[in-house]
Design an enzyme around this catalytic site. Structure first.
Site, PDB file in Angstrom:
ATOM      1  N   HIS A   1      16.941  14.302  17.282  1.00 27.64           N
ATOM      2  CA  HIS A   1      17.220  14.319  15.701  1.00 27.64           C
ATOM      3  C   HIS A   1      17.191  15.842  15.260  1.00 27.64           C
ATOM      4  O   HIS A   1      16.538  16.402  15.861  1.00 27.64           O
ATOM      5  CB  HIS A   1      15.977  13.585  15.009  1.00 27.64           C
ATOM      6  CG  HIS A   1      16.093  13.563  13.375  1.00 27.64           C
ATOM      7  ND1 HIS A   1      16.817  13.260  12.727  1.00 27.64           N
ATOM      8  CD2 HIS A   1      15.484  14.647  12.473  1.00 27.64           C
ATOM      9  CE1 HIS A   1      16.857  13.332  11.371  1.00 27.64           C
ATOM     10  NE2 HIS A   1      15.764  14.345  11.533  1.00 27.64           N
TER      11      HIS A   1
ATOM     12  N   GLU B   1      11.079  16.928   6.253  1.00 24.97           N
ATOM     13  CA  GLU B   1      10.497  16.316   7.490  1.00 24.97           C
ATOM     14  C   GLU B   1       9.418  17.122   8.263  1.00 24.97           C
ATOM     15  O   GLU B   1       8.689  16.636   8.792  1.00 24.97           O
ATOM     16  CB  GLU B   1      12.003  16.410   8.252  1.00 24.97           C
ATOM     17  CG  GLU B   1      12.818  15.365   7.716  1.00 24.97           C
ATOM     18  CD  GLU B   1      14.179  15.408   8.447  1.00 24.97           C
ATOM     19  OE1 GLU B   1      15.164  14.762   7.934  1.00 24.97           O
ATOM     20  OE2 GLU B   1      14.548  16.339   9.219  1.00 24.97           O
TER      21      GLU B   1
HETATM   22  P1  CMP Z   1      19.206  10.926  13.568  1.00 25.99           P
HETATM   23  O1  CMP Z   1      19.855  12.228  13.492  1.00 25.99           O
HETATM   24  O2  CMP Z   1      18.047  10.579  14.116  1.00 25.99           O
HETATM   25  O3  CMP Z   1      19.586  10.012  12.183  1.00 25.99           O
HETATM   26  C1  CMP Z   1      19.520   8.707  11.869  1.00 25.99           C
HETATM   27  C2  CMP Z   1      19.779   7.993  13.065  1.00 25.99           C
HETATM   28  O4  CMP Z   1      20.261   6.752  13.036  1.00 25.99           O
HETATM   29  C3  CMP Z   1      20.659   8.671  14.128  1.00 25.99           C
HETATM   30  O5  CMP Z   1      20.321   9.868  14.604  1.00 25.99           O
HETATM   31  C4  CMP Z   1      21.385   7.604  15.083  1.00 25.99           C
HETATM   32  O6  CMP Z   1      20.467   7.771  16.095  1.00 25.99           O
HETATM   33  C5  CMP Z   1      21.033   6.316  14.082  1.00 25.99           C
HETATM   34  N1  CMP Z   1      22.309   5.742  13.716  1.00 25.99           N
HETATM   35  C6  CMP Z   1      23.265   6.240  12.829  1.00 25.99           C
HETATM   36  N2  CMP Z   1      24.329   5.510  12.811  1.00 25.99           N
HETATM   37  C7  CMP Z   1      24.092   4.512  13.702  1.00 25.99           C
HETATM   38  C8  CMP Z   1      24.914   3.363  13.900  1.00 25.99           C
HETATM   39  N3  CMP Z   1      26.034   3.132  13.454  1.00 25.99           N
HETATM   40  N4  CMP Z   1      24.195   2.584  14.697  1.00 25.99           N
HETATM   41  C9  CMP Z   1      22.987   2.832  15.095  1.00 25.99           C
HETATM   42  N5  CMP Z   1      22.199   3.643  14.913  1.00 25.99           N
HETATM   43  C10 CMP Z   1      22.734   4.526  14.219  1.00 25.99           C
END
Ligand code: CMP
Length: 141
Positions: A117, A128
C-alpha cells in the site's frame, strides 16, 4: 502540508511469501529513508477503520478480510516528493497493469494481493502514519 513522508504497508501475502527484505531493499535503493517501521497485524475493525474511505465499494469486505488475515509491515518513508515518488515506484493498483520494475509488478499477483500500500496524498500520509505510529516510534529529522 509537508511533502516529504509517505506511509506504506507490505501486505499479508508479500509478508507470507518471504518478500519483506527484497521489497525493503528496493525501497531503500530508491532513496527512501525508513523513519518508522513495525511488523504487526490489523484486527478486522482496525482494517475497516484504515480503509473506511472504501467502505461503500463492493470489494470492501474482501479487502478488510485480506488485510487482517496475517501480519503486515507498516512503515513511514521519508524522501522529497515522497507520496508521488513512492506511487511511481510501486506502480498501478493492478499488478498486471503496473510498469516493469515496479514493486507491484515484481511482487504483486492480483489487485488484492498487490504487495504494498502507498498513501495517495500528503494529507493521507499523515493520517495513515498516525494510525500506526506514536511520536515515540517516529524518527523524522
Ligand atoms: P491499496 O493501495 O492498499 O488501497 C486500497 C486497496 O483496495 C488497493 O490497494 C487494492 O488492493 C484494493 N482494491 C482496489 N480496487 C479493487 C478492486 N476493484 N477489487 C479488489 N480490490 C481492490
Amino acid at each position: 502540508m509537508e511533502n516529504n513522508i509517505t506511509f506504506t504497508m507490505i501486505k499479508p501475502f508479500a509478508v507470507e511469501t518471504g518478500n519483506i527484505g527484497t521489497i525493503l531493499d528496493v525501497i531503500i535503493k530508491h532513496g527512501f529513508k525508513i523513519r518508522a517501521m513495525k511488523l504487526t497485524r490489523m484486527s478486522k475493525s482496525q482494517a475497516e477503520k484504515f480503509y473506511a474511505v472504501h467502505a461503500e465499494r463492493p470489494f470492501f469486505a474482501d479487502l478488510v478480510e485480506f488485510m487482517s488475515s496475517g501480519p503486515i509491515v507498516a512503515a513511514i518513508l521519508e524522501k522529497e516528493n515522497a507520496v508521488n515518488d513512492y506511487r511511481e515506484l510501486i506502480g498501478s493498483t493492478d499488478p498486471a497493469k503496473a510498469a516493469e520494475g515496479t514493486i507491484r509488478k515484481l511482487y504483486g499477483v492480483s489487485v488484492q494481493k498487490n504487495a504494498v500500500h502507498g498513501s495517495d496524498s500528503d494529507e493521507n500520509a499523515q493520517v495513515e502514519s498516525t494510525f500506526f505510529f506514536s511520536t515515540f516510534e517516529r524518527f523524522l529529522l
